[in-house]
Scaffold this motif. Structure first.
Motif, short mmCIF file in Angstrom:
data_model
loop_
_atom_site.label_atom_id
_atom_site.label_comp_id
_atom_site.label_asym_id
_atom_site.label_seq_id
_atom_site.Cartn_x
_atom_site.Cartn_y
_atom_site.Cartn_z
N ILE A 1 6.75 47.23 90.52
CA ILE A 1 7.75 46.20 90.28
C ILE A 1 8.45 46.43 88.94
O ILE A 1 9.67 46.52 88.87
CB ILE A 1 7.11 44.80 90.32
N SER A 2 7.67 46.56 87.86
CA SER A 2 8.27 46.77 86.54
C SER A 2 8.59 48.23 86.28
O SER A 2 9.31 48.55 85.33
CB SER A 2 7.32 46.26 85.46
N GLN A 3 8.04 49.14 87.12
CA GLN A 3 8.21 50.59 86.97
C GLN A 3 7.55 51.13 85.70
O GLN A 3 7.86 52.22 85.25
CB GLN A 3 9.70 50.97 86.97
N GLU A 4 6.62 50.38 85.13
CA GLU A 4 5.87 50.87 83.98
C GLU A 4 5.00 52.05 84.39
O GLU A 4 4.42 52.06 85.47
CB GLU A 4 5.00 49.75 83.41
N GLY A 5 4.91 53.05 83.53
CA GLY A 5 4.10 54.21 83.88
C GLY A 5 3.82 55.09 82.68
O GLY A 5 4.14 54.76 81.55
N GLN A 6 3.19 56.22 82.98
CA GLN A 6 2.86 57.20 81.94
C GLN A 6 3.21 58.61 82.44
O GLN A 6 3.33 58.84 83.64
CB GLN A 6 1.37 57.16 81.58
N ILE A 7 3.34 59.55 81.50
CA ILE A 7 3.47 60.95 81.81
C ILE A 7 2.09 61.60 81.69
O ILE A 7 1.44 61.49 80.64
CB ILE A 7 4.46 61.67 80.88
N MET A 8 1.64 62.27 82.74
CA MET A 8 0.31 62.87 82.76
C MET A 8 0.41 64.39 82.74
O MET A 8 1.32 64.98 83.35
CB MET A 8 -0.43 62.43 84.04
N LEU A 9 -0.51 65.04 82.05
CA LEU A 9 -0.65 66.48 82.07
C LEU A 9 -1.88 66.81 82.91
O LEU A 9 -2.98 66.33 82.62
CB LEU A 9 -0.81 67.04 80.67
#
Length: 226
Positions: A215-223
């Motif tokens: 919904i909020s599109q909150e996220g992280q970049i993962m390696l």
């Protein structure tokens, strides 16, 4: 779709879709030799009351790209609209490293637009090859050598999605991450959804997006190192 010079000094609109509520474009990708472009083209708006059309109907477009005149103005020609299994949700992820095939997902023939399979097809829209047959599958990308691909799926897990890997023909499927497995050290502590990624040149690691809220599109970049 717009093309911008790497110095940022000139931009060009190379594909203007109809300006209405049915049409839109996402995810343009160059072919390895730079002579073609593929993108995903919506042709009918979503209908949340129709299971097969909850995301709308989309095509995979492919076009030749050339540069004309002393200013090297980009021009698309021979635009082809591909829907290899009829009206459905399609999402294209670009060309294979050898340029011969297009990687995509398709909900064609399924009960719901959420039932998507990872597929490849040639650039004329035929010779479709399904790489997955069940579960929710999306967001696939190749290793640099084209021998394997990574995609996200809810296989083995009904709460969120994780990254899996398989060979380019669809065999040797194995799970790479366990972000949604409460019994695994990789558990994210909440439900997460994995998305698109990109390998480094060596092919021994990739970066990808992991969402914690749709919904909020909150996220992280993962390696990730497979």
């Amino acid at each position: 779709i717009w093309l911008i010079r790497v110095d940022g000094r000139r931009v060009y609109k190379i594909f203007p879709p109809p300006q209405d509520k049915d049409h839109g474009v996402i995810m343009p990708r160059f072919s390895p030799d730079g002579r073609q472009v593929t993108w995903t083209n919506r042709v009918r708006r979503p209908n949340i009351l129709a299971a097969k059309r909850i995301f709308g109907y989309w095509n995979i477009n492919v076009a030749d790209l050339r540069f004309e005149g002393p200013d090297s103005v980009p021009v698309l020609s021979r635009i082809r609209e591909l829907r290899p299994e009829g009206p459905a949700f399609y999402e294209g992820y670009g060309f294979s490293p050898d340029g011969g095939r297009i990687l995509l997902c398709s909900s064609a023939g399924q009960r719901s637009a959420w039932d998507q399979r990872i597929c490849t097809m040639d650039t004329s829209g035929v010779a479709l090859h399904r790489l997955t047959e069940k579960d929710y599958n999306e967001h696939a990308f190749y290793t640099p050598d084209g021998k394997h691909l990574v995609w996200m799926t809810n296989a083995g897990n009904r709460h969120g999605t994780d990254w899996w890997m398989m060979d380019a023909a669809g065999g040797d499927k194995r799970r790479l991450t366990h972000f949604n497995d409460k019994k695994d050290p990789q558990y994210a502590g909440e439900k997460v959804w994995c998305g698109m990624g990109s390998f480094n040149a060596a092919g021994d690691a990739f970066v990808g997006g992991r969402q914690v809220s749709l919904i909020s599109q909150e996220g992280q970049i993962m390696l990730v190192r497979p």
